[in-house]
Design an enzyme around this catalytic site. Structure first.
Site, PDB file in Angstrom:
ATOM      1  N   THR A  87      42.278  41.529  41.825  1.00 38.60           N
ATOM      2  CA  THR A  87      42.458  42.754  41.166  1.00 38.60           C
ATOM      3  C   THR A  87      42.303  42.395  39.623  1.00 38.60           C
ATOM      4  O   THR A  87      43.098  41.718  39.000  1.00 38.60           O
ATOM      5  CB  THR A  87      43.602  43.463  41.279  1.00 38.60           C
ATOM      6  OG1 THR A  87      43.973  43.743  42.711  1.00 38.60           O
ATOM      7  CG2 THR A  87      43.769  44.743  40.622  1.00 38.60           C
ATOM      8  N   LYS A 162      39.901  50.884  43.213  1.00 41.57           N
ATOM      9  CA  LYS A 162      41.355  50.068  43.274  1.00 41.57           C
ATOM     10  C   LYS A 162      42.446  50.769  42.265  1.00 41.57           C
ATOM     11  O   LYS A 162      43.540  51.276  42.540  1.00 41.57           O
ATOM     12  CB  LYS A 162      41.165  48.780  43.306  1.00 41.57           C
ATOM     13  CG  LYS A 162      42.491  48.089  43.157  1.00 41.57           C
ATOM     14  CD  LYS A 162      43.312  47.651  44.379  1.00 41.57           C
ATOM     15  CE  LYS A 162      44.481  47.068  44.043  1.00 41.57           C
ATOM     16  NZ  LYS A 162      45.327  46.744  45.176  1.00 41.57           N
ATOM     17  N   LYS A 237      50.797  45.949  36.525  1.00 40.75           N
ATOM     18  CA  LYS A 237      49.577  45.361  36.345  1.00 40.75           C
ATOM     19  C   LYS A 237      48.359  46.270  36.373  1.00 40.75           C
ATOM     20  O   LYS A 237      47.575  46.495  35.793  1.00 40.75           O
ATOM     21  CB  LYS A 237      49.143  43.950  36.987  1.00 40.75           C
ATOM     22  CG  LYS A 237      47.885  43.602  37.013  1.00 40.75           C
ATOM     23  CD  LYS A 237      47.744  42.447  37.935  1.00 40.75           C
ATOM     24  CE  LYS A 237      46.336  42.018  37.991  1.00 40.75           C
ATOM     25  NZ  LYS A 237      45.827  40.909  39.070  1.00 40.75           N
TER      26      LYS A 237
HETATM   27  P1  NAD Z   1      49.221  34.315  43.331  1.00 35.94           P
HETATM   28  O1  NAD Z   1      49.646  33.846  42.002  1.00 35.94           O
HETATM   29  O2  NAD Z   1      50.045  34.054  44.668  1.00 35.94           O
HETATM   30  O3  NAD Z   1      47.865  33.387  43.482  1.00 35.94           O
HETATM   31  C1  NAD Z   1      46.664  33.043  42.707  1.00 35.94           C
HETATM   32  C2  NAD Z   1      46.238  31.819  42.617  1.00 35.94           C
HETATM   33  O4  NAD Z   1      45.268  31.491  41.861  1.00 35.94           O
HETATM   34  C3  NAD Z   1      47.475  30.633  42.578  1.00 35.94           C
HETATM   35  O5  NAD Z   1      47.796  29.873  43.601  1.00 35.94           O
HETATM   36  C4  NAD Z   1      47.235  29.928  41.356  1.00 35.94           C
HETATM   37  O6  NAD Z   1      47.278  28.484  41.270  1.00 35.94           O
HETATM   38  C5  NAD Z   1      45.496  29.990  41.475  1.00 35.94           C
HETATM   39  N1  NAD Z   1      44.618  29.885  40.373  1.00 35.94           N
HETATM   40  C6  NAD Z   1      44.865  30.415  39.107  1.00 35.94           C
HETATM   41  N2  NAD Z   1      44.175  29.610  38.061  1.00 35.94           N
HETATM   42  C7  NAD Z   1      43.066  29.067  39.080  1.00 35.94           C
HETATM   43  C8  NAD Z   1      41.877  28.269  38.610  1.00 35.94           C
HETATM   44  N3  NAD Z   1      41.540  28.417  37.560  1.00 35.94           N
HETATM   45  N4  NAD Z   1      41.247  27.828  39.432  1.00 35.94           N
HETATM   46  C9  NAD Z   1      41.866  27.867  40.770  1.00 35.94           C
HETATM   47  N5  NAD Z   1      42.974  28.573  41.231  1.00 35.94           N
HETATM   48  C10 NAD Z   1      43.669  29.209  40.322  1.00 35.94           C
HETATM   49  O7  NAD Z   1      48.801  35.684  43.386  1.00 35.94           O
HETATM   50  P2  NAD Z   1      48.330  36.771  44.681  1.00 35.94           P
HETATM   51  O8  NAD Z   1      49.681  37.511  44.928  1.00 35.94           O
HETATM   52  O9  NAD Z   1      47.877  35.775  45.590  1.00 35.94           O
HETATM   53  O10 NAD Z   1      47.392  37.789  43.993  1.00 35.94           O
HETATM   54  C11 NAD Z   1      46.065  37.336  43.727  1.00 35.94           C
HETATM   55  C12 NAD Z   1      45.253  38.633  43.383  1.00 35.94           C
HETATM   56  O11 NAD Z   1      45.457  39.732  44.418  1.00 35.94           O
HETATM   57  C13 NAD Z   1      45.640  39.153  42.153  1.00 35.94           C
HETATM   58  O12 NAD Z   1      44.762  39.556  41.325  1.00 35.94           O
HETATM   59  C14 NAD Z   1      46.589  40.550  42.499  1.00 35.94           C
HETATM   60  O13 NAD Z   1      46.552  41.581  41.832  1.00 35.94           O
HETATM   61  C15 NAD Z   1      45.912  40.699  43.751  1.00 35.94           C
HETATM   62  N6  NAD Z   1      46.630  41.561  44.861  1.00 35.94           N
HETATM   63  C16 NAD Z   1      47.786  41.100  45.071  1.00 35.94           C
HETATM   64  C17 NAD Z   1      48.743  41.671  45.873  1.00 35.94           C
HETATM   65  C18 NAD Z   1      50.104  41.301  46.449  1.00 35.94           C
HETATM   66  O14 NAD Z   1      50.659  41.929  47.199  1.00 35.94           O
HETATM   67  N7  NAD Z   1      50.439  40.083  45.999  1.00 35.94           N
HETATM   68  C19 NAD Z   1      48.066  42.970  46.528  1.00 35.94           C
HETATM   69  C20 NAD Z   1      46.788  43.454  46.310  1.00 35.94           C
HETATM   70  C21 NAD Z   1      46.066  42.825  45.419  1.00 35.94           C
END
Ligand code: NAD
Length: 290
Positions: A87, A162, A237
């Site tokens: 997102t 979204k 966010k």
């Molecule tokens: P998270 O923080 O668990 O995962 C993100 C991952 O990206 C981490 O493991 C981090 O180490 C990795 N990362 C960061 N920078 C990086 C880079 N340069 N190269 C490689 N890896 C890198 O977050 P999440 O909960 O998995 O969410 C991910 C996305 O999904 C976000 O944009 C969030 O808004 C969206 N989202 C999350 C949810 C939820 O319920 N968690 C629901 C819908 C959408």
């Protein structure tokens, strides 16, 4: 298919595992040390992306997406799809899509709804922006990771859908919670309030499917001490992204603006961090008019 998957966190990890379990050849990369069942780990994003038919990213924000895109686009093979499921702000989604198209790739912005449970269970909803060709290439993978994929339009349309949806969600949750708190002060029983509103013109997803009052309506985070669910800081966010987009597009969104201000107050100055976004109800309960 040969798939590169970058960002193997709470969402990306289980999504990549589901693709591997369905028989795809998945190479992943994350900055943090992770292991994901069935996924081969690469030493960099570029290594994970090289030679892939489809590269999927699932990253925290637009700035990180832009820097990962700059690294992987030159490594990707022409004709490959670049599917970003994070997102992020609409401007970043469009900028990345433009660079990917110029490099002969098929970009899709495809944020998801359904949370961690949906990622693990393969029941996410994808809202996608990009060309029909790009969407068709990614569709079989959406079908594994999710239960529904809607092609919303050109680049950025997925992110637009979204944040518009989640702006409605944030505003409606606040309205539902403040109405419950008012009903309390007027001496109205919460169950009666639910019985009336859930079958009257005030009904909504927040009232009918995710009721913020404990013990009333279907099971929801309210019945589990407001443990998320969908955390208040994630709602914040998305509300911030909606207001950033409204600023760029010169759209008047007074309710979205107020919802952003309230969730900022709740998360940054009160006890909202780490609570479900429906914990606005106990917040209102404790307050008086001024
Ligand atoms: P998270 O923080 O668990 O995962 C993100 C991952 O990206 C981490 O493991 C981090 O180490 C990795 N990362 C960061 N920078 C990086 C880079 N340069 N190269 C490689 N890896 C890198 O977050 P999440 O909960 O998995 O969410 C991910 C996305 O999904 C976000 O944009 C969030 O808004 C969206 N989202 C999350 C949810 C939820 O319920 N968690 C629901 C819908 C959408």
């Amino acid at each position: 298919m040969k798939i590169g998957f970058i960002g193997l966190g709470n969402m990306g990890g289980p999504m990549a595992a589901n693709l591997a379990a369905a028989g795809h050849d998945v190479t992943g990369f994350d900055m943090a040390k992770v292991t994901v069942e069935g996924v081969t780990l690469a030493a960099s994003g570029a290594e994970a992306a090289a030679g892939a038919d489809v590269v999927i990213t699932m990253l925290p924000n637009g700035q990180i997406l832009r820097s990962v895109a700059d690294e992987i686009i030159p490594a990707m093979q022409a004709g490959a799809a670049f599917v970003d499921c994070s997102t992020v702000d609409v401007d970043s989604a469009r900028a990345v899509a433009e660079k990917a198209s110029a490099a002969g790739l098929l970009p899709v912005d495809a944020p998801v709804s359904g949370g961690i449970g949906g990622a693990a269970g393969g029941t996410l909803t994808f809202m996608a922006g990009g060309s029909a060709e790009a969407f068709e290439k990614a569709k079989p993978l959406f079908d594994i990771m999710g239960q529904k994929a809607v092609h919303c339009g050109d680049a950025g349309a997925g992110q637009a859908a979204k944040i518009c949806n989640n702006m409605i969600l944030g505003v409606t949750m606040i309205a539902t919670c403040e109405a419950f708190a008012l009903a309390d002060k007027l001496g109205l029983d919460r169950q009666k309030m639910f019985d009336v509103v859930s079958t009257s013109s005030g009904y909504s997803w927040t009232m009918n499917a995710y009721c913020p009052a404990p013990g009333v309506g279907p099971q929801s985070p309210a019945d589990n001490d407001y443990k998320p669910g969908f955390a208040a800081e994630l709602m914040l966010k998305d509300l911030r992204l909606s207001q950033q987009a409204a600023g760029s597009a010169d759209a008047d969104t007074p309710m979205g603006q107020l919802a952003e201000a309230l969730y900022t107050q709740f998360v940054e100055n009160e006890d909202g961090m780490g609570m479900d976004f429906s914990a606005m109800l106990p917040r209102f309960e404790k307050r008086s008019r001024d």
